[in-house]
Write an enzyme that holds these catalytic residues in place. Structure first.
Site, short mmCIF file in Angstrom:
data_model
loop_
_atom_site.label_atom_id
_atom_site.label_comp_id
_atom_site.label_asym_id
_atom_site.label_seq_id
_atom_site.Cartn_x
_atom_site.Cartn_y
_atom_site.Cartn_z
N GLY A 7 0.84 -1.20 0.00
CA GLY A 7 0.00 0.00 0.00
C GLY A 7 0.87 1.25 0.00
N PRO A 88 -11.93 0.83 3.37
CA PRO A 88 -13.08 1.73 3.23
C PRO A 88 -14.35 1.22 3.92
CG PRO A 88 -12.72 0.50 1.20
CD PRO A 88 -11.60 0.14 2.11
N THR A 89 -15.36 2.05 3.87
CA THR A 89 -16.67 1.63 4.38
C THR A 89 -17.32 0.73 3.34
OG1 THR A 89 -16.83 3.78 5.47
CG2 THR A 89 -18.87 2.52 5.28
N ALA A 220 -9.21 7.09 19.18
CA ALA A 220 -8.53 8.39 19.00
C ALA A 220 -9.28 9.20 17.94
CB ALA A 220 -7.08 8.17 18.58
N CYS A 273 -10.87 9.42 6.99
CA CYS A 273 -10.94 8.51 8.13
C CYS A 273 -11.96 8.80 9.22
CB CYS A 273 -9.56 8.38 8.75
SG CYS A 273 -8.41 7.61 7.61
#
Ligand SMILES: NC(=O)C1=CN([C@@H]2O[C@H](COP(=O)(O)OP(=O)(O)OC[C@H]3O[C@@H](n4cnc5c(N)ncnc54)[C@H](O)[C@@H]3O)[C@@H](O)[C@H]2O)C=CC1
Ligand SMILES: O=C(O)[C@H]1O[C@H](OP(=O)(O)OP(=O)(O)OC[C@H]2O[C@@H](n3ccc(=O)[nH]c3=O)[C@H](O)[C@@H]2O)[C@H](O)[C@@H](O)[C@@H]1O
Length: 477
Positions: A7, A88-89, A220, A273
């Site tokens: 990636g 991803p979603t 976070a 994100c």
């Protein structure tokens, strides 16, 4: 030692460049299935805009930093394999619109398993749902034909923010490494810790169990986004009551328990994100039966959507309840300054909202290409986070104009909307722009970066987010 990273995106590229820069004795190879991206990493026109990144890449590239599409060779040779693919979603099936789509992660795991002839440490760099390491472990162990090969999985989430990635990587608040409490787990944690300790003080390298590290990353981001939604909620109340959100933020931020960072009210948070990770957190909560916890966190996303809609309604309402055929100059399309990244940028929703009411949006961003703007404006939600989505660019969209400059975008416009806080927007000659615009000329400052008093002196009607409302801006019904 040899490190491979699967990636070569916003995280894989900069993090590996920093490791290579700081660890000249380690060979680092960044891998991707996207050849165009790898070619760009090997050129001086990097695939992402990030201040200071080119210098770091140039210092290490060809020495101990390499970018390649030859995944099998480099995975097979690596001692440590980072996985920094997109998560991803999901857009369809169970959990669509919420759950993380781990297709790319699973693909990477299969690739590792089939190319491993020696034991390796596998590092989760991508942000993943808690317990992903367990699932990935199963994929790895069942797909590797050599029983002598062992995989030790670590979670090492990334906390860099775009636009400041190099300084975040150079001097992180902390590096987090989660691993198993077994002899091989502890050895793997030690090996990765030693890599970071080449430039990061050891007390800043935190270690914990795998699930805490995975969950800490989602937490976070949820906390950071929650601060923005909280101050944005207050910005709406400020406008109704005559309070000033910047004064309120300053007043609460001086309480050391609250702190003064991340309290800038805005047109809404964007980026690849925050929304994705909160939705993912909600989905995990729902899956384990914690419906109320999921609903609590979901409000952070829903407040963000409300803030974007509220901005659109304010613009339309102020412009006499119609923007039909009115040109609106959009200053900034990236999701924040100092990046060309437009993933989930609030500008997409704001422009779509204005266009739905008939506006013609003339968009200008110093770092976003016209192709990217057209693509974003025509891509369905959540579809953008696919490795090959760059191939489906549209070249024309009704009611979308691209400004070659900010001056070009404002010519004949009725309004300027500031959607990204680029520093250069503060220095424009707004008097000259005013002369070029239809009257009344409006400025809607969605980032509170301009000198509002000066703009009013010039003659603009100014909306400053979360600040006392100009009487001219009262809605027309
Ligand atoms: N963008 C950011 O600022 C941050 C992102 N993250 C997380 O890091 C992960 C990566 O994010 P980005 O770098 O922004 O994504 P990205 O989309 O920029 O990069 C991911 C890359 O992985 C490649 N890829 C996918 N499957 C592959 C495979 N099987 N083999 C080789 N390459 C493959 C894609 O082609 C793409 O270039 C995500 O999980 C994200 O949530 C974490 C912290 C910060
Ligand atoms: O996991 C991730 O992807 C990363 O997400 C965020 O980083 P990033 O999205 O790159 O940028 P931020 O600076 O957090 O900004 C996110 C959005 O919030 C907005 N924002 C930020 C701060 C603020 O006070 N107000 C506000 O509206 C920004 O304009 C932007 O649209 C986190 O800050 C990183 O720690 C994390 O690693």
């Amino acid at each position: 030692m040899k490190i491979a990273c699967i990636g070569a995106g916003y995280v894989g590229g900069p993090t590996m460049a920093m490791i290579a820069l700081k660890c000249p004795h380690i060979e680092v190879v960044v891998l991707d299935i996207n050849e165009e991206r790898i070619n760009a990493w090997n050129s001086d026109t990097l695939p992402i805009y990030e201040p200071g990144l080119l210098e770091v890449v140039q210092a290490a590239r060809g020495r101990n930093l390499f970018f390649s599409t030859d995944t099998s060779k480099h995975i097979s040779e690596a001692d440590i394999v980072f996985v920094s693919v997109n998560t991803p979603t999901k857009t369809s099936g169970i959990g669509a619109g919420k759950a993380a789509d781990l297709t790319y992660w699973e693909g990477a795991a299969r690739m590792i398993a089939s190319n491993s002839k020696s034991s390796k440490i596998i590092v989760e760099k991508s942000t993943v749902p808690v317990k992903t390491a367990e699932a990935i472990g199963k994929v790895l162990s069942r797909n590797c034909s050599d029983p002598s090969v062992q995989f030790e999985i670590l979670s090492n989430p990334e906390f860099l923010a775009e636009g400041t990635a190099i300084q975040d990587l150079m001097k992180p608040d902390r590096v987090l490494i989660g691993g198993s409490d077994t002899p091989s787990g502890r050895a793997a944690i030690k090996a990765l810790k030693e890599v970071y300790e080449n430039w990061i003080p050891s007390e800043r390298v935190l270690t914990c169990n795998l699930w805490s590290a995975e969950l800490a990353k989602l937490t976070a981001n949820a906390f950071l986004a929650q601060r923005i939604s909280s101050i944005n909620a207050i910005s709406a109340l400020c406008e109704e009551t005559g309070a000033d959100v910047q004064q309120v933020a300053h007043a609460i931020g001086t309480d050391s328990r609250i702190g003064n960072k991340f309290l800038n009210a805005s047109v809404g948070f964007g980026g690849s994100c925050f929304q994705k990770d909160i939705l993912n957190l909600c989905y995990v909560c729902e899956t384990v039966g914690l419906k109320e916890v999921a609903e609590y966190w979901y409000q952070v996303v829903s407040m963000n959507d409300h803030q974007k809609n509220r901005f659109v309604e304010r613009v339309i309402g102020s412009m006499f309840n119609s923007v039909k055929n009115k040109k609106v100059a959009i200053f900034g399309f990236a999701f924040k300054k100092d990046t060309g990244d437009t993933r989930e940028t609030p500008a997409i929703d704001v422009c779509k909202g204005l266009i739905q009411d008939g506006a013609i949006c003339a968009i200008y961003d110093p770092e976003v290409s016209p192709e990217m703007i057209f693509r974003d404006m025509s891509t369905p939600k959540f579809e953008w986070d696919k490795p090959n989505y760059t191939k489906s660019a549209s070249r024309f969209l009704e009611n979308v104009l691209i400004g070659s400059s900010a001056e070009d975008a404002v010519k004949g416009a009725h309004a300027i909307c500031v959607l990204t806080e680029w520093d250069r927007f503060k220095d424009y000659d707004y008097k000259a722009m005013y002369e070029q615009m239809s009257k009344p000329a409006f400025v809607f400052d969605g980032r509170n970066i301009l000198d509002h008093d000066k703009l009013r002196e010039i003659g603009f009607i100014v909306y400053a987010l979360g600040k006392p409302l100009d009487p001219f801006l009262q809605k027309v019904y």
